[in-house]
Design a protein around this motif. Structure first.
Motif, PDB file in Angstrom:
ATOM      1  N   ASN A 419     -18.755 -12.351 -14.119  1.00 25.50           N
ATOM      2  CA  ASN A 419     -18.813 -13.278 -12.988  1.00 25.50           C
ATOM      3  C   ASN A 419     -18.863 -14.740 -13.433  1.00 25.50           C
ATOM      4  O   ASN A 419     -18.172 -15.593 -12.852  1.00 25.50           O
ATOM      5  CB  ASN A 419     -20.040 -12.955 -12.123  1.00 25.50           C
ATOM      6  N   HIS A 420     -19.651 -15.033 -14.466  1.00 23.03           N
ATOM      7  CA  HIS A 420     -19.771 -16.432 -14.876  1.00 23.03           C
ATOM      8  C   HIS A 420     -18.480 -16.938 -15.505  1.00 23.03           C
ATOM      9  O   HIS A 420     -18.133 -18.114 -15.353  1.00 23.03           O
ATOM     10  CB  HIS A 420     -20.953 -16.613 -15.840  1.00 23.03           C
ATOM     11  N   GLU A 423     -16.005 -17.544 -12.581  1.00 23.41           N
ATOM     12  CA  GLU A 423     -16.332 -18.786 -11.880  1.00 23.41           C
ATOM     13  C   GLU A 423     -15.952 -20.006 -12.712  1.00 23.41           C
ATOM     14  O   GLU A 423     -15.429 -20.988 -12.181  1.00 23.41           O
ATOM     15  CB  GLU A 423     -17.827 -18.825 -11.543  1.00 23.41           C
ATOM     16  N   ASP A 464     -26.831 -14.074 -12.654  1.00 22.81           N
ATOM     17  CA  ASP A 464     -26.512 -13.447 -11.375  1.00 22.81           C
ATOM     18  C   ASP A 464     -27.573 -13.686 -10.301  1.00 22.81           C
ATOM     19  O   ASP A 464     -27.421 -13.216  -9.174  1.00 22.81           O
ATOM     20  CB  ASP A 464     -26.322 -11.938 -11.569  1.00 22.81           C
ATOM     21  N   TYR A 467     -26.320 -15.218  -7.096  1.00 19.75           N
ATOM     22  CA  TYR A 467     -24.860 -15.326  -7.174  1.00 19.75           C
ATOM     23  C   TYR A 467     -24.215 -14.754  -5.929  1.00 19.75           C
ATOM     24  O   TYR A 467     -24.546 -13.642  -5.498  1.00 19.75           O
ATOM     25  CB  TYR A 467     -24.348 -14.597  -8.412  1.00 19.75           C
ATOM     26  N   THR A 469     -20.348 -14.331  -3.715  1.00 21.72           N
ATOM     27  CA  THR A 469     -18.897 -14.442  -3.686  1.00 21.72           C
ATOM     28  C   THR A 469     -18.454 -14.600  -2.237  1.00 21.72           C
ATOM     29  O   THR A 469     -19.144 -14.179  -1.316  1.00 21.72           O
ATOM     30  CB  THR A 469     -18.233 -13.211  -4.310  1.00 21.72           C
TER      31      THR A 469
END
Length: 473
Positions: A419-420, A423, A464, A467, A469
């Motif tokens: 995820n990081h 992003e 996270d 976090y 989306t």
């Protein structure tokens, strides 16, 4: 630029679509193009300027018969009339193997189904779908794919202003559970039957001679969805918005909106900003898959049997196969992640014990399995003291650890779209720096290789926490 388009979907009754050209954009500029996929689809090479013109929608392909598809759907459990509110189907092409694919422009402007929306998409949302759909392809999971992303030179407002972009999506078809809901609710039995006949001919031709096509079709879609969701669970993927309009009849992953991959193992993980009640959390994906299939069954009832009571009885009997089928496939997958080629009580207990340790200790889902399969014993047990006793039991169960690890290496990825990193790639792309996007994309093409690549495995502490989306609409 010539592509050998056809459009079999347009042979359906006009109720199922509206003829629609994409809206032109201000300054089309190609951000990325999938050369490998283009080759497979026999799409000719062209200059970046020409590709930008065509795949932004500014120039129409000769032979294209563009349309917006009508469908409905249950969104978070509530029925809604929908349709392609920001997409147009350009047509269909045959790949080098003779398989048919839809070519669709996503974020191509307003259509009759836009419901007040602007019909556009942000660069970040389109690049997220490109990255993750390609990652899923290379992970070996059925998915739509991404052919191109074109910047529009326009601003798109989603809470704040973003760069706009158009995505070209490739799919076996864009038929959804919601398409059948639409036919049942608004089309009448004649149109519902026409849709079923078309779908079987295109996606499940082996069912054409079946005495009860509708029932056999329901069972075939169920098998495809079970196989797909088990694959999601294998790699820790969370779709984020499993509405029936986002459930493809072909069994492909479609509509990468608020999707993400789980890091620390927690079956209640949810990242989607619009899923406030956790309806589509990681552990609930098979439950929702079964719920969505029940909606499909309801839409098909008039074609399953003319006697409604008998139709319900037959559909119910078919749906009752979902849970045992899913459990069988899931257990086999989980045992394979441990290098166990057979499924038995001992293997399932071993797998569940590991998941319990991972959840209690907050261990990374991908890295824990990767370490078991690719690293030495000392590295694996160093992850947490609780793993020492478990590893001894695993060694006793598998016997030949070398053979077990060979089995695991095609099942447990080393690289996922963290995820990081996703992003970072999206933020940098918005700022004009493409390098992080292409670096990550390159790594995602070999997910079962490169154990030594610590940069893609190390998860920053607390990354996270909070976090979220977003769907991009």
């Amino acid at each position: 630029m010539h592509i050998a388009f056809s459009n079999t979907y347009a042979t359906l009754p006009e109720r199922f679509f509206t003829l629609q050209h994409p809206q032109k954009v201000a300054v089309p500029k190609l951000f990325c193009f999938n050369d490998d996929l283009a080759h497979t689809l026999a799409i000719p090479h062209a200059s970046t300027e020409k590709l930008a013109e065509y795949f932004s929608g500014n120039t129409l392909f000769e032979g294209s018969f563009s349309l917006a598809m009508a469908y409905a759907g249950h969104q978070f459990g509530h029925f809604t009339m929908l349709g392609d509110g920001r997409a147009v189907l350009l047509g269909e092409v045959l790949d080098l193997a003779g398989k048919r694919h839809d070519i669709q422009l996503k974020a191509s402007g307003v259509t009759p189904y836009s419901r007040g929306g602007d019909g556009r998409g942000t660069l970040g949302a389109m690049l997220r779908e490109y990255l993750i759909s390609e990652a899923m392809h290379y992970l070996g999971i059925p998915t739509t794919r991404s052919l191109a992303v074109v910047e529009t030179g326009e601003e798109v407002v989603r809470e704040k202003s973003h760069k706009g972009a158009v995505l070209t999506r490739v799919a076996s078809s864009h038929l959804r559970v919601g398409t059948f809901e639409y036919a049942r609710q608004y089309g009448g039995q004649k149109n519902l039957k026409a849709l079923l006949e078309y779908t079987i001919a295109r996606l499940y031709p082996h069912l054409e001679a079946h005495p009860n096509k509708a029932l056999a079709f329901l069972q075939a879609v169920m098998e495809a969805q079970v196989a797909l969701i088990v694959e999601w669970m294998r790699v820790g993927f969370i779709h984020g918005v499993m509405n029936t309009d986002n459930m493809s009849i072909s069994g492909e992953t479609i509509d990468y909106g608020p999707c993400a991959f789980m890091n620390a193992y927690n079956p209640k993980t949810v990242f989607s900003s619009i899923d406030r009640m956790g309806r589509y959390r990681f552990e609930n994906q098979p439950v929702i898959g079964g719920w969505n299939l029940s909606v499909l069954a309801g839409a098909l009832l008039p074609l399953i049997d003319s006697d409604e009571d008998k139709a319900v009885e037959k559909a119910t009997a078919a749906l009752e196969e979902f849970v045992p089928l899913y459990e069988q496939k899931y257990d086999a997958m989980l045992c394979k992640k441990l290098g166990l080629e057979r499924v038995d009580k001992e293997g399932k207990a071993l797998a569940n014990a590991l998941l319990g340790i991972m959840q209690q200790k907050g261990l990374d889902y991908t890295n824990t399995f990767a370490s078991l399969g690719f690293a030495d014993k000392e590295h694996f047990v160093s992850l947490d003291d609780a793993l020492k006793a478990w590893h001894a039991q695993w060694e006793h169960t598998v016997g030949d650890t070398a053979s077990a690890k060979a089995c695991m290496r095609s099942c447990n990825p080393l690289v996922i779209p963290r995820n990081h990193l996703v992003e970072e790639a999206l933020v940098e792309a918005e700022a004009g720096n493409k390098k992080p996007f292409f670096t990550l994309l390159h790594a995602l093409k070999t997910p079962y290789e490169g154990y030594e690549n610590a940069q893609l495995q190390t998860i920053p502490y607390g990354v996270d926490v909070g976090y979220k989306t977003f769907c991009g609409t």
